[in-house]
Scaffold this motif. Sequence first.
Motif, PDB file in Angstrom:
ATOM      1  N   LEU A  67      39.578  48.738  38.062  1.00 41.37           N
ATOM      2  CA  LEU A  67      40.636  47.759  38.280  1.00 41.37           C
ATOM      3  C   LEU A  67      41.107  47.252  36.918  1.00 41.37           C
ATOM      4  O   LEU A  67      40.293  47.020  36.022  1.00 41.37           O
ATOM      5  CB  LEU A  67      40.132  46.585  39.115  1.00 41.37           C
ATOM      6  N   GLU A  68      42.424  47.077  36.777  1.00 39.86           N
ATOM      7  CA  GLU A  68      43.006  46.638  35.521  1.00 39.86           C
ATOM      8  C   GLU A  68      44.011  45.520  35.761  1.00 39.86           C
ATOM      9  O   GLU A  68      44.725  45.523  36.765  1.00 39.86           O
ATOM     10  CB  GLU A  68      43.709  47.794  34.815  1.00 39.86           C
ATOM     11  N   HIS A  69      44.060  44.581  34.804  1.00 37.88           N
ATOM     12  CA  HIS A  69      45.022  43.483  34.845  1.00 37.88           C
ATOM     13  C   HIS A  69      45.426  43.185  33.412  1.00 37.88           C
ATOM     14  O   HIS A  69      44.596  43.231  32.493  1.00 37.88           O
ATOM     15  CB  HIS A  69      44.377  42.253  35.500  1.00 37.88           C
ATOM     16  N   ASP A  70      46.704  42.890  33.194  1.00 41.04           N
ATOM     17  CA  ASP A  70      47.221  42.772  31.832  1.00 41.04           C
ATOM     18  C   ASP A  70      46.494  41.729  30.999  1.00 41.04           C
ATOM     19  O   ASP A  70      46.313  41.907  29.791  1.00 41.04           O
ATOM     20  CB  ASP A  70      48.723  42.468  31.865  1.00 41.04           C
ATOM     21  N   THR A  71      46.096  40.606  31.601  1.00 40.93           N
ATOM     22  CA  THR A  71      45.447  39.549  30.811  1.00 40.93           C
ATOM     23  C   THR A  71      43.938  39.495  30.998  1.00 40.93           C
ATOM     24  O   THR A  71      43.241  38.946  30.148  1.00 40.93           O
ATOM     25  CB  THR A  71      46.039  38.165  31.161  1.00 40.93           C
ATOM     26  N   GLY A  73      41.980  42.287  31.437  1.00 39.90           N
ATOM     27  CA  GLY A  73      41.335  43.524  31.039  1.00 39.90           C
ATOM     28  C   GLY A  73      41.002  44.396  32.231  1.00 39.90           C
ATOM     29  O   GLY A  73      41.763  44.440  33.205  1.00 39.90           O
ATOM     30  N   SER A  74      39.864  45.066  32.180  1.00 43.99           N
ATOM     31  CA  SER A  74      39.512  45.996  33.243  1.00 43.99           C
ATOM     32  C   SER A  74      38.039  45.885  33.597  1.00 43.99           C
ATOM     33  O   SER A  74      37.232  45.331  32.841  1.00 43.99           O
ATOM     34  CB  SER A  74      39.833  47.436  32.821  1.00 43.99           C
ATOM     35  N   VAL A  75      37.707  46.434  34.752  1.00 43.24           N
ATOM     36  CA  VAL A  75      36.327  46.524  35.194  1.00 43.24           C
ATOM     37  C   VAL A  75      36.172  47.838  35.940  1.00 43.24           C
ATOM     38  O   VAL A  75      37.079  48.248  36.667  1.00 43.24           O
ATOM     39  CB  VAL A  75      35.931  45.321  36.086  1.00 43.24           C
ATOM     40  N   THR A  76      35.055  48.506  35.739  1.00 42.12           N
ATOM     41  CA  THR A  76      34.761  49.750  36.437  1.00 42.12           C
ATOM     42  C   THR A  76      33.460  49.583  37.200  1.00 42.12           C
ATOM     43  O   THR A  76      32.479  49.059  36.660  1.00 42.12           O
ATOM     44  CB  THR A  76      34.643  50.930  35.456  1.00 42.12           C
ATOM     45  N   VAL A  77      33.473  50.029  38.439  1.00 44.46           N
ATOM     46  CA  VAL A  77      32.303  49.897  39.298  1.00 44.46           C
ATOM     47  C   VAL A  77      31.956  51.261  39.870  1.00 44.46           C
ATOM     48  O   VAL A  77      32.840  52.064  40.185  1.00 44.46           O
ATOM     49  CB  VAL A  77      32.575  48.877  40.428  1.00 44.46           C
TER      50      VAL A  77
END
Length: 268
Positions: A67-71, A73-77
């Motif tokens: 999942l990514e969001h401009d402010t 950052g991202s997270v990977t699961v």
Amino acid sequence: MRVSSLVTYPVKGCAGAVLDAAQVSATGLEHDRSFMIVDADGAFRSQRTDPVLAVVRCSVGDGTLTLEHDTSGSVTVSVDRDSEARDITMFRSPMRGIDQGDDVADWLTDVIGEPSRLVAAPRDLDRVTDGTRPGSAQFADSSAVHILSTATLAGLNSRLDVPLPMDRFRPNIVVDGWDSPHREDEVREVTIGGARLAYTKLAIRCAVTTVEQSTGVRTGPEPLRTLGDYRRGRQKGVAFGSKFSVVQDGTVTVGDELHVASWGESEL
């Protein structure tokens, strides 16, 4: 009539992923609504109450979800679809989902601003959807596949002061080539590529259509106000596009022709 666009939505309510080709199974396009965000009580979140989800981008890799969001950052699961499922609700109906852990929960809580967790559909979810030809789905609102034509959108935009893009309506399959709007309402069985679909119901629209998908901001009463003038059906709400169940699995590719096996009258 040909497919002009294919979009899957891995996380319910979040941004879609545009595909050149998709494997279509009983639950729809690959990965479609495989995941859902829930609140502290296990009730699902959507753009109806959390429009910021529109700008959360999703990608599914080899056993992972990012999942990514401009402010934020991202997270990977690492995707878990085999652990014990927890009780959740969607439209107040009981369902089951497998929690994806604290890291992604903390990330979503930061993005949304309220306690949130991510759940995945269990492999044995076995959800049965309603409609003229009942089928299956993961966490989609109702049926597995949503079809909308460019002619139908053009018909709406001819009535609006400011035209809207197709992504406001979050279809899975966009069709080009019909010379009049709402022909998808009359399709009863259709083969697209290797997949065969059957009509279930009209797509009844909600407040998500008022969210600008590129910004995650609710913009006002359109298009619901205008749709209410000419697309209010026997069902509660306004109709725009149609939903389908999958009666034969197969691959669908952008550019594939639609072969309509049977037609019916619109239910509007």
